[in-house]
Every structure is written in structure tokens, then in C-alpha cells.
Scaffold this motif. Structure first.
Motif, mmCIF file in Angstrom:
data_model
loop_
_atom_site.group_PDB
_atom_site.id
_atom_site.type_symbol
_atom_site.label_atom_id
_atom_site.label_comp_id
_atom_site.label_asym_id
_atom_site.label_seq_id
_atom_site.Cartn_x
_atom_site.Cartn_y
_atom_site.Cartn_z
ATOM 1 N N ARG A 1 -63.147 -75.032 0.518
ATOM 2 C CA ARG A 1 -64.049 -76.184 0.534
ATOM 3 C C ARG A 1 -63.325 -77.491 0.842
ATOM 4 N N THR A 2 -62.027 -77.401 1.148
ATOM 5 C CA THR A 2 -61.223 -78.612 1.345
ATOM 6 C C THR A 2 -60.711 -78.692 2.781
ATOM 7 N N PRO A 3 -61.279 -79.563 3.602
ATOM 8 C CA PRO A 3 -60.790 -79.714 4.978
ATOM 9 C C PRO A 3 -59.313 -80.106 5.005
ATOM 10 N N GLY A 4 -58.565 -79.461 5.878
ATOM 11 C CA GLY A 4 -57.150 -79.790 6.030
ATOM 12 C C GLY A 4 -56.244 -79.148 5.009
ATOM 13 N N ALA A 5 -56.802 -78.259 4.154
ATOM 14 C CA ALA A 5 -56.000 -77.618 3.116
ATOM 15 C C ALA A 5 -55.258 -76.403 3.656
ATOM 16 N N THR A 6 -54.232 -75.995 2.929
ATOM 17 C CA THR A 6 -53.546 -74.731 3.219
ATOM 18 C C THR A 6 -53.579 -73.873 1.968
ATOM 19 N N LEU A 7 -53.554 -72.565 2.165
ATOM 20 C CA LEU A 7 -53.588 -71.598 1.060
ATOM 21 C C LEU A 7 -52.514 -70.557 1.299
ATOM 22 N N ASP A 8 -51.624 -70.393 0.307
ATOM 23 C CA ASP A 8 -50.519 -69.455 0.468
ATOM 24 C C ASP A 8 -50.205 -68.753 -0.839
ATOM 25 N N GLY B 1 -55.987 -72.947 6.637
ATOM 26 C CA GLY B 1 -54.713 -72.651 7.268
ATOM 27 C C GLY B 1 -53.694 -72.173 6.251
ATOM 28 N N HIS B 2 -52.566 -71.752 6.742
ATOM 29 C CA HIS B 2 -51.504 -71.237 5.875
ATOM 30 C C HIS B 2 -50.174 -71.833 6.312
ATOM 31 N N LEU B 3 -49.403 -72.305 5.359
ATOM 32 C CA LEU B 3 -48.084 -72.843 5.684
ATOM 33 C C LEU B 3 -47.189 -71.766 6.290
ATOM 34 N N VAL B 4 -47.379 -70.520 5.873
ATOM 35 C CA VAL B 4 -46.521 -69.435 6.387
ATOM 36 C C VAL B 4 -46.768 -69.157 7.862
ATOM 37 N N ASP B 5 -47.873 -69.665 8.401
ATOM 38 C CA ASP B 5 -48.140 -69.488 9.828
ATOM 39 C C ASP B 5 -47.572 -70.620 10.673
ATOM 40 N N ARG B 6 -46.985 -71.593 10.012
ATOM 41 C CA ARG B 6 -46.441 -72.739 10.731
ATOM 42 C C ARG B 6 -44.942 -72.558 10.960
ATOM 43 N N HIS B 7 -44.497 -72.868 12.169
ATOM 44 C CA HIS B 7 -43.082 -72.743 12.515
ATOM 45 C C HIS B 7 -42.641 -74.036 13.209
ATOM 46 N N PRO B 8 -42.437 -75.076 12.413
ATOM 47 C CA PRO B 8 -42.183 -76.407 12.985
ATOM 48 C C PRO B 8 -40.818 -76.527 13.656
ATOM 49 N N GLU C 1 -47.061 -81.515 7.728
ATOM 50 C CA GLU C 1 -47.694 -82.619 8.456
ATOM 51 C C GLU C 1 -49.172 -82.329 8.685
ATOM 52 N N GLY C 2 -50.018 -83.302 8.352
ATOM 53 C CA GLY C 2 -51.449 -83.158 8.568
ATOM 54 C C GLY C 2 -52.181 -82.377 7.491
ATOM 55 N N VAL C 3 -51.470 -81.900 6.474
ATOM 56 C CA VAL C 3 -52.087 -81.132 5.394
ATOM 57 C C VAL C 3 -52.683 -82.098 4.369
ATOM 58 N N SER C 4 -53.908 -81.826 3.932
ATOM 59 C CA SER C 4 -54.564 -82.697 2.955
ATOM 60 C C SER C 4 -54.283 -82.276 1.523
ATOM 61 N N GLU C 5 -54.153 -80.973 1.299
ATOM 62 C CA GLU C 5 -53.935 -80.455 -0.048
ATOM 63 C C GLU C 5 -53.338 -79.060 0.068
ATOM 64 N N VAL C 6 -52.407 -78.727 -0.829
ATOM 65 C CA VAL C 6 -51.729 -77.434 -0.785
ATOM 66 C C VAL C 6 -52.214 -76.571 -1.953
ATOM 67 N N GLU D 1 -60.432 -69.035 -8.038
ATOM 68 C CA GLU D 1 -60.771 -70.458 -8.093
ATOM 69 C C GLU D 1 -59.956 -71.251 -7.078
ATOM 70 N N VAL D 2 -58.683 -70.921 -6.962
ATOM 71 C CA VAL D 2 -57.819 -71.605 -5.994
ATOM 72 C C VAL D 2 -58.316 -71.350 -4.573
ATOM 73 N N ALA D 3 -58.615 -70.091 -4.251
ATOM 74 C CA ALA D 3 -59.072 -69.747 -2.906
ATOM 75 C C ALA D 3 -60.411 -70.405 -2.592
ATOM 76 N N THR D 4 -61.305 -70.459 -3.582
ATOM 77 C CA THR D 4 -62.618 -71.069 -3.369
ATOM 78 C C THR D 4 -62.488 -72.564 -3.108
ATOM 79 N N ARG D 5 -61.661 -73.234 -3.883
ATOM 80 C CA ARG D 5 -61.463 -74.672 -3.682
ATOM 81 C C ARG D 5 -60.795 -74.953 -2.345
ATOM 82 N N ALA D 6 -59.858 -74.103 -1.965
ATOM 83 C CA ALA D 6 -59.182 -74.289 -0.672
ATOM 84 C C ALA D 6 -60.184 -74.195 0.469
#
Length: 345
Positions: free
Chosen positions: A235-242, A8-15, A264-269, A228-233
Motif C-alpha cells: 500500500r506504500t508507493p515507492g516502497a521496497t520489501l525484502d 520493488g525489492h532491494l535485492v533486485d537492484r544492482h547499482p 535511491e528513490g525508495v520511500s520506505e523500506v 502485516e509488513v507485506a500488506t503495508r508495503a
């Protein structure tokens, strides 16, 4: 090894943050959910830390007494003014730990808020309504007390003064003594009355010591590559990549009070392309996001510049110096946790 997952991406979230949500989140952040005075471990080399624990315990006892009021004839009780406690000290000496411990020690109703959350509460409900909302509380705890502009100076001064008059006790943390709030940020002399009113509310307790977040930590982790950042993201459930610039632009589209819901609900950024910032507004929004990530215990993995090079030397020499230094300290802890798997505390 974990397989690839949709990132997922934080930029796609509009809380959206409703008034009910604002009230519901007036509790200590997850990283301080289980703290108490007994779990605070004073540094033997810093006697002010053990002394601060005792002062906080005394504050809690006084807050309960003040809320109960003074017994009068015919069973009536006279409202007594609340008491104020101001925990001043450097970064990472345990001020928030003690503030949260005070919150848990006291009975309901009570509130724990960052300074930004408190100002947002007043703007959402209105000044008078906010006073009515909080006037029966035993305590209002305010973490990282800040006065960044004249409007907030006047607003918070009047709000806290009226709450104290109604028997609400106030505990706060900051890296700036009450009489120095606002220095270097705006014409503080023009608002001296409000600042002095705030200072009169609090008994100040100084807590000394080194930043515990830097104990046994390297100065700053070496950033990874974008791949490396994109690859780790992936492989990480609940992560966001931006992308860093895209994320900073997205933060500008919402009030900082929404940042907690944003993550909210993000495991790792995961963030690519981190670089130095020379725009004050962008920097302050990043500070707010960093605070929310740290409070939630969410690790950060990044590429680009090291996290201790995000804020320019000019910014670190300006009026928001302490805010940027706190954010840098927390970013180092977040990225160290992201690369080593350490728990954020």
C-alpha cells in the motif's frame, strides 16, 4: 485508502557508482540539507553544546583565512596549512548537524563525506589523484570518522596530512578521540605513528548530552507480523520489501559506497524476518546500510526481532561497540518513524 501497488525489492537492484557520481554526492545527506548554526538548539543543561557552536564558527573563519594564504611581495601568496576540528561525543548530540552547518558556512570548493566514502574516493581515483582533486578545497568534512583496519589508518593519515599541508582544513565527527582510533580493532600500537599524526591534525571539542533520538521514543517498537509488513508495503508507493537474510546476502555483493545508490528513490523500506546477527562482516554491512537509510530519512518497517536485539552482546562488547550502538540508535529511530509516521531528524 491507497490501493495495492507493485512492490520493488532491494535485492533486485544492482547499482553502479561512477567517479563523477562519487564526487557529486560529496554533500551533506538529505536529513541535514537545511541545517545551520542557528537551527542547532543547544541543551541548556549541557554547556559543551553551546561552546561547540562557537568553536565551529571560529573554525570556519580560520579555514577561510588559511585557504586565502599569506600575502607576500609581488602579489603572491604563501600557502598556509589548514586547520583541523574534531567533534567528539556520544550518539545523537548533534555532531553531524554542526559538521553540516560548518560545510554550509564555508565557500566552494568543499566536500562532505562519510569515512567510507572518503576511502572509496581514494581507491577509485588513486592516492595521488585524490590529493590533487581535493588540494584546492577550502574544507573536507568527514562524518563518523572510523579506522577499522591498518590499511585505512595509513591511507587516511597520509591523505589528510598532505591535504592540510596544502591549505585544506579538515573537520570530522566521531565517538572516539583521535588518539584512541583503532583501539580494540587491530594492533593499534603497530600503527601508533599514523594515529598520532592524525591526532596532531585536530583540535578536539567534546560535546556532551543524551541521545536526542531517544527523547519521547519507546525503547523499541514491537515488530509487526510478516503479513502485516507485506500488506503495508503493498500500500506504500515507492516502497521496497525484502527478506532480512536475502538482503544481508545482497549487501555482500557490492561495496558499501554503493548503498546510497541502492536506496535511491525508495520511500520506505520493509523487511521481514529480522533476527540477531553473530557474523561481524554481515553486521558491519548492515551498519553501513543503516547509516545511509538514516541519512536519507527513509523509514523502516520490520517483522521478526526487535531492532535493539540485532547485534549480539558479544559484538556490543567488542572493538566495534560504538559503531553497533550508533546503528542501534538509528534503527530505533527509523523503525519508530516507520510505525508512527514521525519525521526522522
Amino acid at each position: 485508502m491507497q490501493g495495492s501497488v507493485d512492490v520493488g525489492h532491494l535485492v533486485d537492484r544492482h547499482p553502479k557508482v561512477t567517479p563523477d557520481r562519487l564526487i557529486a554526492q560529496l554533500t551533506p545527506p538529505p536529513t541535514f540539507a537545511d541545517v545551520s548554526f542557528d537551527t542547532y538548539l543547544p541543551d541548556a543543561a549541557e554547556p559543551t553544546q553551546a561552546a561547540a557552536v562557537q568553536v565551529c564558527r571560529q573554525f570556519c573563519a580560520q579555514a577561510v583565512e588559511r585557504r586565502a594564504g599569506k600575502k607576500k611581495l609581488f602579489g603572491r601568496r604563501e600557502v598556509l596549512p589548514g586547520v583541523g576540528l574534531y567533534l567528539d561525543g556520544g550518539f545523537g548530540v548533534g555532531k553531524t548537524h554542526l559538521l553540516a552547518s560548518s560545510y554550509y558556512e564555508l565557500p566552494e570548493p568543499k566536500a562532505f563525506a562519510t569515512f567510507g566514502e572518503l576511502t572509496q574516493l581514494a581507491s577509485v581515483f588513486g592516492f595521488v589523484e585524490c590529493i590533487e582533486l581535493l588540494s584546492d578545497y577550502v574544507v573536507v568534512c568527514i562524518d563518523e570518522f572510523e579506522l577499522d583496519d591498518p590499511g585505512n589508518t595509513t591511507l587516511i593519515s597520509r591523505l589528510l596530512s598532505q591535504l592540510v599541508e596544502r591549505g585544506v582544513s579538515v573537520a570530522a565527527t566521531s565517538n572516539t578521540l583521535p588518539e584512541q582510533l583503532g583501539e580494540g580493532r587491530f594492533a593499534a600500537q603497530d600503527f601508533l605513528r599514523e594515529i598520532n599524526t592524525l591526532a596532531a591534525i585536530f583540535t578536539t571539542v567534546r560535546i556532551d548530552g543524551p541521545d536526542y533520538r531517544h527523547r519521547d521514543l519507546p525503547a523499541a517498537p514491537e515488530p509487526l507480523s510478516d503479513n502485516e509488513v507485506a500488506t503495508r508495503a503493498a500500500r506504500t508507493p515507492g516502497a521496497t520489501l525484502d527478506d532480512f537474510d536475502a538482503l544481508c546476502a545482497h549487501l555482500a555483493t557490492m561495496h558499501p559506497s554503493r548503498y546510497l545508490t541502492l536506496i535511491e528513490g525508495v520511500s520506505e523500506v520493509f523487511i521481514t524476518g529480522v533476527h540477531g546477527i553473530d557474523d561481524q562482516n554481515v553486521a558491519l554491512r548492515l551498519v553501513s546500510l543503516t547509516d545511509r537509510l538514516y541519512d536519507a530519512g527513509i523509514p523502516v518497517v520490520a517483522s521478526g526481532s526487535k531492532m535493539d536485539a540485532v547485534f549480539s552482546e558479544e559484538m556490543l562488547a567488542g572493538g566495534f561497540r560504538k559503531k553497533y550502538l550508533r546503528a542501534t540508535s538509528r534503527l530505533l529511530a527509523l523503525t519508530a518513524a516507520g510505525q508512527t509516521g514521525r519525521t526522522i531528524t
